[in-house]
Design an enzyme around this catalytic site. Sequence first.
Site, PDB file in Angstrom:
ATOM      1  N   GLY A 207       0.819  -1.209   0.000  1.00 50.46           N
ATOM      2  CA  GLY A 207       0.000   0.000   0.000  1.00 50.46           C
ATOM      3  C   GLY A 207       0.850   1.256   0.000  1.00 50.46           C
ATOM      4  N   GLY A 210       4.647   1.060  -0.459  1.00 41.60           N
ATOM      5  CA  GLY A 210       5.308   0.600  -1.667  1.00 41.60           C
ATOM      6  C   GLY A 210       5.171  -0.888  -1.901  1.00 41.60           C
ATOM      7  N   ASP A 238      -4.693  -3.355  -8.568  1.00 41.19           N
ATOM      8  CA  ASP A 238      -4.888  -3.842  -9.940  1.00 41.19           C
ATOM      9  C   ASP A 238      -4.164  -2.943 -10.945  1.00 41.19           C
ATOM     10  OD1 ASP A 238      -6.561  -6.064  -9.280  1.00 41.19           O
ATOM     11  OD2 ASP A 238      -8.193  -4.660  -8.915  1.00 41.19           O
TER      12      ASP A 238
END
Lengths: 308, 308
Positions: A207, A210, A238
Amino acid sequence: MSKLVIVGTVAFDAIETPFGKTDKILGGAATFIGLAASQFNTDTAIVSIVGGDFPQKYLDLLSKKSIDISGVELVKEGKTFFWSGKYHNDMNSRDTLITELNVLADFKPIVPNAYRDAEIVMLGNLHPLTQLSVLNQMSKTPKLVVLDTMNFWMNSALEDLKNVISRVNVITINDEEARQLTGEFSLVAAARKIHGMGPKYVVIKKGEHGALLFHDENVFYAPALPLEEVFDPTGAGDTFAGGFVGYIASTGDTSFENMKNAVIYGSTLASFCVEKFGTERMQNLTKSEIHKRLVQFKQLTQFEIELS
Amino acid sequence: MSKLVIVGTVAFDAIETPFGKTDKILGGAATFIGLAASQFNTDTAIVSIVGGDFPQKYLDLLSKKSIDISGVELVKEGKTFFWSGKYHNDMNSRDTLITELNVLADFKPIVPNAYRDAEIVMLGNLHPLTQLSVLNQMSKTPKLVVLDTMNFWMNSALEDLKNVISRVNVITINDEEARQLTGEFSLVAAARKIHGMGPKYVVIKKGEHGALLFHDENVFYAPALPLEEVFDPTGAGDTFAGGFVGYIASTGDTSFENMKNAVIYGSTLASFCVEKFGTERMQNLTKSEIHKRLVQFKQLTQFEIELS
């Protein structure tokens, strides 16, 4: 120019964040992956399913991005997969409010003949057996198969999941899922265990912190761009995966060194995705904006210590 | 070769982690900072205080690392500052079990005359008024003053803390503390507010997630090396700061570009510190080990995307 097949959901999302909420908007893993991959010079097809309620304009939007949608099945009498979620104030966690599988419940993906020889296959988050059926339709072994999955399948279909994991080259997974899958707290130890399950390359997404790319004893780290404001995290993972496979497909180079670049492209595109609701930012993203942000990524990470 | 003055605690620690526990061992912010800085070609002095119970061998250890300890006051009838803590299983949080201020309660630091013209001053975590008194003893304005602090002083001495913050060039602070100090959740927004309080450079430490260096609109990110095992995090933040100031002092270059390198050196040294209890790993660290790990840091972060 490689062929890239993406299987995953094309869906409706309804999102609530501290900044506002949406009605049903365009969402789905394959949508985000496809929009990100469309930034690269690839021949991309999406394999998915939608219902009769799915607006033609959304399909046109994908076509205009040169994404082949002949593998997107339309079930006129059915309804499109729908997910609704609400993010907490820290944007790092969310509650799922609604999940309506609808046409997804009976989804039997069919890879168009023209794409059964694709070099790159991206298995977006779906039931592991659905992901497997796509692999089984390929007419030759793809050069690279990338798998995304989530904790839901670890809880409900672990053996099937392990089966598909054993057949892919790259897995993308978030940190908590990597820990759940392996029982290891250390991400280094978790990645090693996942290597042992099959994938030679393990991408662990953290998240706002990184992403890590592991390959045997090699590690590469791509930070997330520090942002003043994360408006909507939906689709960021995604989009990261789409940037990753899109870059690999456009270069045709599946080496670890090139995957480092692919991870940076994935992080770069994800940093745009979170700026607006859903796919809004990705729909209008330009090459010059991406170039500018890559310059920022270089400034963010590159240093000049000379080592003899 | 610049002069570097470090003020901070020289102390006893007793540490419990999931891997074991220690008796009273050598600890303290100035100790960790000094040991890290001693890896660089600098003229370093520690200003601190210890009691009559403090072993001569610990002082000798610092001297052998070419650290000037003429500013370490010895109070024969007093006892040395003692901290004891226990880490939770995730190693990211800890409980303080014992804090005995002892001689630290009446600490009035005196900077040795030979170091009052030091170019670099490192204010380790202490009461803000104690930090200020060191600054006020300097005979000329230092080239760079670096401040480390913690949430305890935000809760108990906020105005004094703001005063010292307004007088330093660099602040190092962890992510939760940056949020507490500014009321901003976004670290980008928090760094901007801290800039407004004085420091032109803001280093936000994120533990296993690395560290961010902010300077106006510029950001640099140094990851932590992904480790199989963190044995004992005690002193990692101080070791980071010591590597940072040691590198700056040895190069004499306070530019943002050089601070990027300093942050990498800080992260590199911190990655060793956590491998053993307390200062054990730092006592025997060699230049060749550091060189090898810098190579790892380059492989971890550097990529080859060509941007026209």
